[in-house]
Design an enzyme around this catalytic site. Structure first.
Site, PDB file in Angstrom:
ATOM      1  N   LYS A  59       0.808  -1.224   0.000  1.00 19.83           N
ATOM      2  CA  LYS A  59       0.000   0.000   0.000  1.00 19.83           C
ATOM      3  C   LYS A  59       0.841   1.274   0.000  1.00 19.83           C
ATOM      4  CE  LYS A  59      -3.573  -2.509  -0.024  1.00 19.83           C
ATOM      5  NZ  LYS A  59      -4.358  -2.658  -1.245  1.00 19.83           N
ATOM      6  N   TYR A 274     -13.362 -13.596   1.594  1.00 23.61           N
ATOM      7  CA  TYR A 274     -12.324 -12.650   2.005  1.00 23.61           C
ATOM      8  C   TYR A 274     -11.993 -12.809   3.493  1.00 23.61           C
ATOM      9  CZ  TYR A 274     -10.153  -8.207   3.226  1.00 23.61           C
ATOM     10  OH  TYR A 274      -9.304  -7.258   3.704  1.00 23.61           O
ATOM     11  N   TYR A 300      -3.882 -12.151   2.239  1.00 22.94           N
ATOM     12  CA  TYR A 300      -3.491 -11.811   0.859  1.00 22.94           C
ATOM     13  C   TYR A 300      -2.336 -12.697   0.368  1.00 22.94           C
ATOM     14  CZ  TYR A 300      -6.149  -7.637   2.071  1.00 22.94           C
ATOM     15  OH  TYR A 300      -7.135  -6.782   2.475  1.00 22.94           O
TER      16      TYR A 300
HETATM   17  C1  LIG Z   1      -0.656  -7.337   2.318  1.00 21.78           C
HETATM   18  C2  LIG Z   1      -1.518  -7.085   1.131  1.00 21.78           C
HETATM   19  N1  LIG Z   1      -1.259  -7.771   0.002  1.00 21.78           N
HETATM   20  C3  LIG Z   1      -2.009  -7.601  -1.099  1.00 21.78           C
HETATM   21  C4  LIG Z   1      -3.088  -6.750  -1.112  1.00 21.78           C
HETATM   22  C5  LIG Z   1      -3.906  -6.666  -2.346  1.00 21.78           C
HETATM   23  O1  LIG Z   1      -3.652  -5.500  -3.064  1.00 21.78           O
HETATM   24  P1  LIG Z   1      -4.808  -4.844  -3.922  1.00 21.78           P
HETATM   25  O2  LIG Z   1      -5.868  -4.387  -2.969  1.00 21.78           O
HETATM   26  O3  LIG Z   1      -4.139  -3.736  -4.628  1.00 21.78           O
HETATM   27  O4  LIG Z   1      -5.328  -5.887  -4.850  1.00 21.78           O
HETATM   28  C6  LIG Z   1      -3.388  -5.998   0.045  1.00 21.78           C
HETATM   29  C7  LIG Z   1      -4.512  -5.052   0.117  1.00 21.78           C
HETATM   30  O5  LIG Z   1      -5.619  -5.226  -0.214  1.00 21.78           O
HETATM   31  C8  LIG Z   1      -2.575  -6.186   1.189  1.00 21.78           C
HETATM   32  O6  LIG Z   1      -2.817  -5.505   2.301  1.00 21.78           O
END
Ligand SMILES: Cc1ncc(COP(=O)(O)O)c(C=O)c1O
Length: 342
Positions: A59, A274, A300
């Site tokens: 982020k 999620y 994630y």
């Molecule tokens: C640690 C982490 N990895 C990956 C993502 C995914 O990124 P994006 O929201 O840009 O798809 C996020 C956030 O949503 C995240 O906090």
């Protein structure tokens, strides 16, 4: 073409929140554990968790553009949203602290979890340390509506306010990962490598979209950016990434003509939704930690690495490929999911 074709990135306001390029490391012990050498497959990690601000993570790349623009506009307060354990919210709070901006967070109950670890530890603890005021909303409440209402009240009181949506995933935020695509291309050139695949999670889609936009701008195959959906279902995740990538290309002065067929998304790791743990995620987090000493997160990067492990097993990753797994951060989330690993 090539990295030089992304020079328009440098004309867009940005504030420096990283410490230069993040390292790329070979994952040799995992290669050995999985017997990948026999198939000529090499695994690398792009360590986007290694940033000195706020615990680091993907982020911050988006926030470089969001907050660069905000400072140019005289913003004094940032209001943002996310799930209870949002890494984006935590890093917005950290970046605001570094830049001397006020920060307020509205956190929605997007995940069917509660308890002290989930509601108080991990990212929530850090939000508070960074002096953001995190409000955890009641189930069913819309965080963006709360954020917009609060911004209106702050503006009426004379503040200049930036409202950031979930994950900072706007076309402007996605530019952070177009920049990362350029960084990867520069690191490839320095090391005499060329990655056949770059692996990321797709949550709010901005990370994948930015990489795809960067690849498209450099004239490279956008399908070599492969994402595993962790928030939306596969088709929706693909369409969001396509729309954001095309809009990001527009900001770079290029025509965005990508179709859904140009975006590689796999929805097979979402499980029950999620933030809901899967056995494959737990195994993937354990493998990376125990073999390489590298921390993934439960929401994630753990699900994305589980997807890569599956694709290595079932032959989606072909003989002789060089694969780059982007470690997107999120370590504090491990402490919110303690009992899943205990
Ligand atoms: C640690 C982490 N990895 C990956 C993502 C995914 O990124 P994006 O929201 O840009 O798809 C996020 C956030 O949503 C995240 O906090």
């Amino acid at each position: 073409m090539g990295a030089a074709s992304l020079s328009t990135l440098d004309a867009i306001p940005r504030v420096d929140l990283l410490d230069g390029p993040t390292p790329i490391q070979r994952l040799e012990r995992i290669e050995r554990a999985l017997g990948l050498a026999d198939r000529g497959i090499r695994l690398y990690a792009k360590r986007d968790d290694l940033m000195s601000l706020g615990g680091g993570g993907n982020k911050l790349r988006k926030l470089e553009y969001h907050l660069g623009g905000a400072l140019a506009d005289g913003v004094d307060t940032v209001v943002s949203v996310g799930g209870v354990q949002s890494n984006h919210a935590r890093l917005t709070a950290a970046a605001a602290a570094r830049l001397g901006l006020a920060c307020e967070l509205f956190l929605a109950r997007m995940v069917p979890r509660d308890g002290t670890d989930y509601e108080r530890n991990g990212n929530v603890l850090l939000d508070d340390l960074f002096n953001a005021r995190p409000s955890i909303l009641a189930p069913g409440e819309n965080a963006l509506e709360h954020a917009n209402a609060r911004a209106q009240a702050l503006r009426a009181a004379g503040h200049t306010v930036l409202v950031l949506p979930t994950g900072g995933s706007t076309p402007l935020g996605a530019l952070g990962y177009a920049r990362c695509a350029r960084e990867i291309a520069q690191q490839e050139a320095q090391r005499g490598l060329r990655f056949d695949r770059v692996i990321v999670p797709n949550g709010s889609a901005g990370t994948q979209a930015g990489l795809v936009a960067g690849y498209a701008a450099m004239g490279r195959d956008t399908r070599s950016v492969r994402a595993y959906a962790v928030l939306a279902a596969e088709d929706r995740a693909r369409e969001t990434a396509r729309d954001l990538a095309n809009a990001a290309l527009g900001l770079l002065g290029k025509e965005g003509t990508l179709t859904a067929g140009d975006i590689e998304v796999d929805g097979g790791e979402l499980g029950d939704g999620y933030g809901v743990p899967t056995d494959a995620m737990v195994a993937a987090v354990r493998l990376m930690a125990s073999q390489e000493g590298v921390l993934l997160d439960p929401v994630y990067s753990g699900k994305a690495f589980a997807g890569l492990l599956r694709d290595l097993r079932c032959g989606v990753v072909r003989e002789g490929e060089d694969v780059l797994f982007v470690v997107t951060g999120g370590t504090p989330g491990l402490f919110a999911y303690r009992e899943v690993f205990a």
